[in-house]
Design a protein around this motif. Structure first.
Motif, short mmCIF file in Angstrom:
data_model
loop_
_atom_site.label_atom_id
_atom_site.label_comp_id
_atom_site.label_asym_id
_atom_site.label_seq_id
_atom_site.Cartn_x
_atom_site.Cartn_y
_atom_site.Cartn_z
N ILE A 1 0.82 -1.22 0.00
CA ILE A 1 0.00 0.00 0.00
C ILE A 1 0.86 1.26 0.00
N SER A 2 1.73 1.38 0.96
CA SER A 2 2.48 2.64 1.08
C SER A 2 3.96 2.37 1.29
N GLU A 3 4.49 1.41 0.58
CA GLU A 3 5.91 1.07 0.68
C GLU A 3 6.60 1.47 -0.61
N ILE A 4 7.52 2.45 -0.54
CA ILE A 4 8.20 2.92 -1.75
C ILE A 4 9.37 2.00 -2.10
N THR A 5 9.83 2.09 -3.34
CA THR A 5 10.88 1.17 -3.81
C THR A 5 12.19 1.31 -3.01
N PRO A 6 12.66 2.52 -2.71
CA PRO A 6 13.88 2.58 -1.89
C PRO A 6 13.74 1.83 -0.56
N LEU A 7 12.53 1.86 0.00
CA LEU A 7 12.33 1.15 1.26
C LEU A 7 12.39 -0.37 1.06
N ILE A 8 11.96 -0.84 -0.11
CA ILE A 8 12.08 -2.26 -0.44
C ILE A 8 13.55 -2.67 -0.38
N ILE A 9 14.41 -1.80 -0.95
CA ILE A 9 15.85 -2.10 -0.95
C ILE A 9 16.37 -2.19 0.48
N ILE A 10 15.98 -1.21 1.30
CA ILE A 10 16.42 -1.22 2.70
C ILE A 10 15.92 -2.49 3.40
N GLY A 11 14.66 -2.84 3.17
CA GLY A 11 14.09 -4.03 3.80
C GLY A 11 14.86 -5.29 3.43
N LEU B 1 17.96 -5.43 2.45
CA LEU B 1 19.28 -5.35 3.08
C LEU B 1 19.21 -5.80 4.53
N GLU B 2 18.16 -5.38 5.22
CA GLU B 2 18.05 -5.72 6.64
C GLU B 2 17.84 -7.22 6.82
N GLN B 3 17.31 -7.88 5.78
CA GLN B 3 17.18 -9.34 5.85
C GLN B 3 18.40 -10.03 5.21
N TYR B 4 19.46 -9.30 4.99
CA TYR B 4 20.70 -9.81 4.38
C TYR B 4 20.47 -10.41 3.00
N ASP B 5 19.41 -9.96 2.32
CA ASP B 5 19.16 -10.39 0.94
C ASP B 5 19.88 -9.40 0.01
#
Lengths: 297, 300
Positions: free
Chosen positions: A244-254, A256-260
């Protein structure tokens, strides 16, 4: 306001030198090899080599893995949101940026210099500060939010809030690209149009608007490009709900935080390619604008 | 530039709008600016002072806030001079000489403006992070770059990379090379020419680039956020500290630190405007000079 000292926008650069220093005297000045060598070395170390890491890292994925990573439903939703919100914000800035530039160039009013200086605030104010203060304004108990809440309008923690943050971030671009062009437009043309019987509105749409179109589009493209990559101001106001309200840069951060790292890199590469394309479009628009400026003078 | 408009002022009646259109447009523009620029600034101030001046000062005295301020200053103190040296060198090569690939190089200088800050942080993780190119080597030698100060500095250098070069290149191109050539022909060394001829000519543009670069360096969030690791009191810059406090619902403390950054932004805008007004005055003074302006380099 000024030609030589322009704003932080990537601006027209190439044409002057080409006309200026040609001929025998060109190598009289020292320091060419060392400054060029240093510039290329520094550019490579800081920008090019790290960016190439993105490409090499993506090559560790197979095509299928890459495709799955960049087209997962949650990622697709983030593209739609990021591009949609950026487009709306850039369109709003197109209209209001032109309005602000017009008012600053054509009219006199008290406090004009302060208003002119304030246009650059989004360049100077850290994005995180913009993010939390816009959130404070639009939240249910905020100065603006409290008037909207009774009407059932929610801006904070919704996609609409993202658009507002992106309008803030992109506000100076259109103003600062259109302003100098508007200052240079020739009043004679408008007088001619008026004396030939055009109404003021006709003069605006047929004479003024065509001459500032390249600058308008350049500012629009810059605001759009900036909005797509924006992170700091958006995450506070967005609510960051997946799909709903998750932007693409935040996907990248997410990721990274999961070590993906590979997944993060794949999505980042998509964003980088889009940035490249937008940079090319902006360069093309600026070349068009320079040709326009050259033709009219 | 807009000089001819003065001579045709009498004819302007046909080229402006009726007063009520004019004031409606001014009103709309000002309302937009008020809503999007003035209110957020005012909100920072009121939220920071919500619990009074004492709470505000207490929030700023906190050790973590201090270490964030210190780290932000250190980062800017390294990143800005690095990009200053690069900016001057790149502008010298690009503005004063002709060479193949110049347009391409100029585009590459702009590249960091187009890259998302998050991507900018990510690329340094890929190079220096635990699983990155140099990760194993760095770990073996006990050097920390990612989740440490060097990574923060590098990410900041990346996002502020074009600022000073971008300001100087058009300025130095417009100024040409005649004055420098005259100095060299008259026997000045390269350094003398740069310090005595070029630098005085570009000092305002240089300062302009430096303050914009500095504002971004101190305020960068996305890129720094990726490489910082958010270790309280160690790798949190001011914008990151604002985020930590905000997410912990310490609103007053978050806005107190944010208010320092807002003050930085306002100071930046004031210096920037002063430079612009000065420049405008100089341009006007030059335009009003008598027309017998000599060609400085021609005699040499």
């Amino acid at each position: 306001m000024s030609g030589a000292i322009s704003s932080a926008l990537p601006s027209a650069a190439a044409p002057l030198a080409r006309a200026g220093n040609t001929g025998v005297s060109r190598r009289v000045l020292p320091g060419f090899h060392i400054t060029l060598g240093f510039s290329i070395l520094y550019l490579s170390l800081i920008v090019l080599i790290p960016l190439s890491a993105l490409v090499f890292k993506t090559f560790t994925l197979s095509w299928d893995q890459f495709w799955v990573a960049v087209t997962a439903p949650r990622v697709m939703a983030s593209y739609r949101l990021t591009f949609g919100a950026s487009l709306i914000a850039a369109l709003v800035n197109l209209v209001f940026g032109l309005l602000v530039a017009w008012v600053l160039v054509r009219y006199k009013f008290p406090g004009k210099r302060i208003v002119d200086a304030l246009v650059d605030l989004p360049f100077a104010l850290p994005t995180a500060v913009a993010g939390i203060s816009l959130t404070a304004l639009l939240a249910g108990n905020g100065w603006i939010g409290q008037f909207l809440e009774p009407w059932g309008i929610k801006l904070a923690f919704t996609p609409a809030g993202i658009v507002i943050a992106l309008i803030f971030i992109g506000l100076p671009f259109v103003v600062r690209t259109v302003q100098p062009v508007l200052e240079d437009t020739e009043k004679e043309l408008e007088e001619a149009a008026t004396s030939l019987g055009a109404t003021r509105l006709q003069t605006f749409t047929r004479v003024i608007l065509p001459s500032i179109t390249p600058a308008l589009l350049t500012g629009f493209a810059m605001a759009f490009a900036r909005a797509i990559g924006e992170y700091g101001s958006v995450i506070f106001i967005a609510g960051n709900m997946p799909m709903i309200s998750e932007i693409t840069p935040l996907i990248i951060i997410g990721k990274l935080e999961q070590y993906d790292y590979a997944g993060a890199t794949a999505v980042a590469l998509v964003m980088l390619v889009i940035s490249f394309l937008l940079l090319l479009v902006i360069n093309g628009l600026q070349a068009w604008q320079r040709r326009r400026a050259g033709a009219s003078s | 530039m807009s000089a001819p408009s003065r001579t045709v002022r009498r004819a302007q009646a046909g080229t402006t709008e009726s007063p009520w259109v004019r004031w409606t447009l001014i009103g709309l523009a000002l309302a937009f600016m008020l809503l999007f620029l003035v209110l957020p600034l005012a909100a920072v101030a009121t939220e920071a002072l919500r619990k009074g001046l004492n709470a505000y000062i207490e929030a700023l005295k906190e050790p973590d806030a201090w270490s964030a301020i210190r780290l932000t200053l250190i980062t800017a103190a390294i990143a800005v001079p690095m990009n200053l040296v690069f900016g001057v060198a790149a502008a010298w090569a690009i503005a004063k000489f002709e060479f193949r690939g110049k347009a391409f190089l100029t585009t590459l200088v702009d590249l960091p403006f187009a890259v998302s800050p998050v991507v900018a942080g990510l690329i340094y993780v890929l190079v220096f992070g635990a699983q990155g190119w140099f990760g194993p080597w760095l770990a073996a030698h006990d050097i920390k770059i990612i989740f440490a100060v060097p990574g923060i500095v590098l990410a900041t250098v990346f996002v502020t990379f074009p600022f000073i070069a971008r300001e100087l290149i058009p300025l130095m191109q417009a100024q040409g090379t005649e004055e420098e050539q005259a100095a060299i022909v008259l026997g000045a060394t390269g350094w003398q020419t740069f310090w005595r001829v070029t630098l005085p000519n570009i000092k305002w543009g240089l300062l302009y680039g430096v303050i914009l670069c500095n504002a971004r360096a101190m305020g960068e969030f996305g890129a720094v956020s990726v490489v910082s690791g958010h270790i309280r009191g160690q790798t949190n810059t001011m914008p990151l500290h604002v985020e930590v406090l905000y997410n912990e619902y310490q609103s007053v403390a978050a806005f107190a630190v944010a208010s320092l950054l807002a003050i930085l932004a306002l100071v930046t805008l004031v210096i920037k405007s002063v430079i612009e007004w000065r420049h405008e005055r100089e341009m006007k003074a030059i335009a009003e000079l008598p027309p017998e302006r000599p060609q400085p380099a021609a005699l040499a």
